[in-house]
Design a protein around this motif. Structure first.
Motif, PDB file in Angstrom:
ATOM      1  N   ARG A  95      42.580  33.068  70.998  1.00  0.00           N
ATOM      2  CA  ARG A  95      42.912  31.649  70.883  1.00  0.00           C
ATOM      3  C   ARG A  95      43.945  31.404  69.791  1.00  0.00           C
ATOM      4  O   ARG A  95      44.820  30.551  69.934  1.00  0.00           O
ATOM      5  CB  ARG A  95      41.647  30.827  70.610  1.00  0.00           C
ATOM      6  N   ASP A  98      47.261  32.462  71.153  1.00  0.00           N
ATOM      7  CA  ASP A  98      47.725  31.488  72.123  1.00  0.00           C
ATOM      8  C   ASP A  98      48.392  30.306  71.407  1.00  0.00           C
ATOM      9  O   ASP A  98      49.471  29.837  71.787  1.00  0.00           O
ATOM     10  CB  ASP A  98      46.524  31.015  72.963  1.00  0.00           C
ATOM     11  N   ALA A  99      47.739  29.829  70.337  1.00  0.00           N
ATOM     12  CA  ALA A  99      48.306  28.701  69.585  1.00  0.00           C
ATOM     13  C   ALA A  99      49.606  29.105  68.907  1.00  0.00           C
ATOM     14  O   ALA A  99      50.553  28.329  68.810  1.00  0.00           O
ATOM     15  CB  ALA A  99      47.298  28.200  68.552  1.00  0.00           C
ATOM     16  N   ASP A 102      53.466  28.852  70.206  1.00  0.00           N
ATOM     17  CA  ASP A 102      54.310  27.665  70.043  1.00  0.00           C
ATOM     18  C   ASP A 102      55.012  27.602  68.693  1.00  0.00           C
ATOM     19  O   ASP A 102      55.717  26.630  68.422  1.00  0.00           O
ATOM     20  CB  ASP A 102      53.469  26.396  70.226  1.00  0.00           C
ATOM     21  N   ARG A 158      54.886  29.605  78.365  1.00  0.00           N
ATOM     22  CA  ARG A 158      54.300  28.304  78.667  1.00  0.00           C
ATOM     23  C   ARG A 158      54.554  27.836  80.105  1.00  0.00           C
ATOM     24  O   ARG A 158      53.778  27.032  80.619  1.00  0.00           O
ATOM     25  CB  ARG A 158      54.807  27.250  77.682  1.00  0.00           C
TER      26      ARG A 158
ATOM     27  N   TYR B 216      49.127  13.765  71.008  1.00  0.00           N
ATOM     28  CA  TYR B 216      49.789  15.044  71.254  1.00  0.00           C
ATOM     29  C   TYR B 216      51.308  14.882  71.160  1.00  0.00           C
ATOM     30  O   TYR B 216      51.990  15.642  70.485  1.00  0.00           O
ATOM     31  CB  TYR B 216      49.384  15.528  72.653  1.00  0.00           C
ATOM     32  N   LEU B 277      50.464  23.219  64.644  1.00  0.00           N
ATOM     33  CA  LEU B 277      49.845  24.070  65.669  1.00  0.00           C
ATOM     34  C   LEU B 277      48.329  23.868  65.708  1.00  0.00           C
ATOM     35  O   LEU B 277      47.729  23.830  66.789  1.00  0.00           O
ATOM     36  CB  LEU B 277      50.167  25.543  65.406  1.00  0.00           C
ATOM     37  N   LYS B 280      47.565  20.446  67.207  1.00  0.00           N
ATOM     38  CA  LYS B 280      47.880  20.502  68.629  1.00  0.00           C
ATOM     39  C   LYS B 280      46.739  21.170  69.397  1.00  0.00           C
ATOM     40  O   LYS B 280      46.313  20.671  70.446  1.00  0.00           O
ATOM     41  CB  LYS B 280      49.172  21.308  68.773  1.00  0.00           C
ATOM     42  N   SER B 281      46.220  22.278  68.859  1.00  0.00           N
ATOM     43  CA  SER B 281      45.117  22.967  69.531  1.00  0.00           C
ATOM     44  C   SER B 281      43.867  22.092  69.554  1.00  0.00           C
ATOM     45  O   SER B 281      43.156  22.040  70.559  1.00  0.00           O
ATOM     46  CB  SER B 281      44.791  24.280  68.814  1.00  0.00           C
ATOM     47  N   GLU B 284      44.377  19.416  72.166  1.00  0.00           N
ATOM     48  CA  GLU B 284      44.257  20.016  73.506  1.00  0.00           C
ATOM     49  C   GLU B 284      42.781  20.205  73.864  1.00  0.00           C
ATOM     50  O   GLU B 284      42.351  19.917  74.976  1.00  0.00           O
ATOM     51  CB  GLU B 284      44.958  21.380  73.543  1.00  0.00           C
ATOM     52  N   TRP B 285      42.007  20.673  72.877  1.00  0.00           N
ATOM     53  CA  TRP B 285      40.601  20.951  73.090  1.00  0.00           C
ATOM     54  C   TRP B 285      39.827  19.661  73.351  1.00  0.00           C
ATOM     55  O   TRP B 285      39.043  19.557  74.290  1.00  0.00           O
ATOM     56  CB  TRP B 285      40.073  21.683  71.854  1.00  0.00           C
TER      57      TRP B 285
END
Lengths: 277, 293
Positions: A95, A98-99, A102, A158, B216, B277, B280-281, B284-285
């Protein structure tokens, strides 16, 4: 406004929201952009050609084009592997990784530029080991390529991730039960499914690389005819108060970018139709 | 016969270890691909990030905090915050208005409008600055009028705000348009039918529905606004303490060979990127959770 309206809606605010959207779009984006085209329209053809096709500018086009192409290709290859690994496999730290993909979107380009230079310069983190071996990265074309790879990295990952997630396992199972081995399944079933997204990601990464400035100027060394990218030439002309020359090159770049944007839209339209069938 | 063959096959697989499904790759392929992906990301993402903090702290914490607390550095932080505080809300209002008219109504030219909103993403940052020079600069369309009335836009704060607004223009709109299109208008119709007016419907029905998407977009928009370099570089006069944003200050310090200073200010921007970041995560969650509920 009512001319534009095709069907009546009970929701209020159409005129207000569309009016504001068009006014804001016009003032911030369309009018300033048209200034570039109008400024160039005032040039004679000979002046325009002299500005956009001098040997120094041609060298910059060549570098920008090939370095962006190489960076986008590397990102397409590794981006496919990264997206595959992130969607299909489980491993610790996934995870976070994945973050982190970006990061090039979030990290200011100037910061990326000086960080890459600190790594690859002669006395840098890696440069001090590479240069004695005869591998020069900072202040060469390879440095430009490294910076462009960094800023284009997230695009392929992405664009592929959602497509990979939606891919039904039945497809692969059907191929396998029909006697295909894993490589055949990947080459004949998976890759054709992923191809439109891969192409879109490649094109987005390429388009971004063509226009990139901040991350490149520090690592490229900016030597005329050798490591000058096109956006840098625009800055150089502006600093010499050659507004016409700068704008003419900008118009060439804008035309190329809009062409790419159109191409990307076409690819996406084509892939949507392809998927519906 | 075939049944027998299959069952022995299954048995031999079971004996050899975990059964291999058609969608699974052998273990060595999995580890090889994970290794390549990790290596690529470590090389291209983690190493530059480590370099920023490593170089910033090279002369110790004292030098780091002295560089961060420098008056010109603080002035650049202030200008960066001002530019973001104006351009982000402006683009939020625009993004909501654009998403409202595109998602809630059908009209001719809608897909053209959607494409035009994305246009700034296709423009090189350098050109984003240049076009404002052509409009507001001394040689530009409005130049003579602006000089006559003693209004400075280019090489001053308004130019920086305008260029920042241009490069961050699509962020909020492009998050909200697909989200509001997917949500449809039934809840708004219900509110209107029950007697709510347009603003009440927006504040009490639409806004709660789009809040995660909006947040977001704001996070992404803000990160770009604070980090923009190329566009701002063209319209800023690079005057220390006056028209230098943080990324421009990084460049000036770097070109003066003040590496600790440059990387110290850069580390603040890198921290901002990391916070972006994380946020943002989280969004998203939360958005996925709200969606699942």
């Amino acid at each position: 406004m009512s001319l534009l309206r095709k069907q009546h809606s009970v929701l209020p605010g159409f005129g207000l929201s569309l009016g504001f959207t068009l006014a804001y779009l016009g003032l911030i984006v369309l009018v300033p952009l048209s200034a570039a085209f109008l400024k160039t329209a005032g040039m004679s053809w000979a002046d325009f050609v002299a500005a956009v096709a001098s040997p120094r500018v041609m060298a910059a086009y060549r570098l920008s084009f090939f370095a962006s192409l190489a960076a986008a290709s590397v990102n397409a290859f590794f981006g496919l592997i990264v997206a595959w690994v992130l969607v299909r496999y489980a491993f610790p730290g996934k995870r976070i990784l994945d973050a982190l993909v970006d990061l090039p979107f979030a990290l200011p380009t100037a910061v990326a530029g000086i960080a890459l230079t600190a790594i690859y310069a002669k006395n840098g983190w890696l440069g001090q080991w590479l240069e004695p071996q005869g591998v020069k990265i900072a202040f060469t074309e390879i440095g430009v390529f490294v910076a462009l790879t960094f800023i284009g990295l997230p695009f392929v990952v992405r664009t592929l991730q959602p497509v990979l997630e939606e891919l039904q396992p039945e497809l692969e199972e059907a191929a396998a039960s029909l006697g295909a081995n894993r490589w055949q399944t990947i080459a004949r079933v998976l890759l054709p499914e992923l191809f439109p997204a891969l192409l879109t990601g490649f094109a987005l990464s390429f388009a971004r690389a063509l226009g990139e400035y901040g991350s490149v100027v520090f690592i490229s060394g900016n030597m005329p005819m050798r490591t000058e990218i096109v956006p840098l030439l625009i800055i150089t002309k502006l600093e010499q108060y050659d507004y016409r020359g700068a704008t003419a090159i900008a118009v060439v770049m804008l035309t190329a970018s809009f062409g790419l944007l159109l191409l990307i839209n076409l690819i996406q339209k084509w892939s949507r139709r392809h998927h519906r069938v | 016969m075939a049944v027998v063959v299959t069952s022995t096959l299954v048995k031999s697989r079971a004996l050899a270890g975990a059964p291999l499904r058609a969608t699974q790759d052998p273990r060595w392929v999995r580890w090889l691909l994970i290794g390549i992906a990790l290596g690529f990301l470590a090389f291209f993402l983690l190493l530059p990030l480590a370099a920023v903090f490593g170089e910033a702290l090279r002369r110790g914490l004292g030098a780091y905090f002295a560089a961060v607390g420098d008056a010109d550095a603080l002035a650049s932080v202030k200008l960066t915050l001002i530019a973001a505080l104006i351009s982000v809300p402006a683009n939020v209002v625009f993004g909501v208005a654009a998403a409202w008219c595109i998602a809630k109504y059908s009209f001719r030219g809608k897909s053209l409008l959607t494409t035009l909103i994305d246009l700034p993403f296709a423009v090189s940052p350098v050109i984003s600055g240049l076009i404002y020079v052509l409009v507001f600069g001394a040689q530009g369309w409005l130049g003579p009028w602006l000089i006559e009335h003693d209004v400075k836009i280019i090489f001053a704060v308004p130019g920086i705000v305008l260029a920042t607004t241009f490069v961050t223009f699509p962020f909020v709109a492009r998050e909200l348009i697909p989200l509001m299109q997917a949500q449809g208008s039934e809840e708004e119709y219900a509110a209107i039918t029950l007697g709510a007016n347009g603003w009440q419907t927006f504040w009490r029905v639409t806004l709660p529905n789009i809040k995660w998407g909006l947040l977001y977009g704001v996070i992404l928009c803000n990160a770009r606004a604070m980090g923009e370099f190329g566009a701002v570089s063209v319209v800023s006069g690079h005057i220390r303490g006056e028209t230098n944003t943080m990324p421009l200050h990084v460049e000036i310090l770097y070109n003066e060979y003040n590496f600790v200073g440059a990387f110290a200010v850069a580390s603040l921007l890198a921290l901002l990127a990391l916070v972006t970041l994380v946020l943002k995560s989280v969004v998203e969650w939360r958005h996925a959770q709200a969606h699942a509920a």
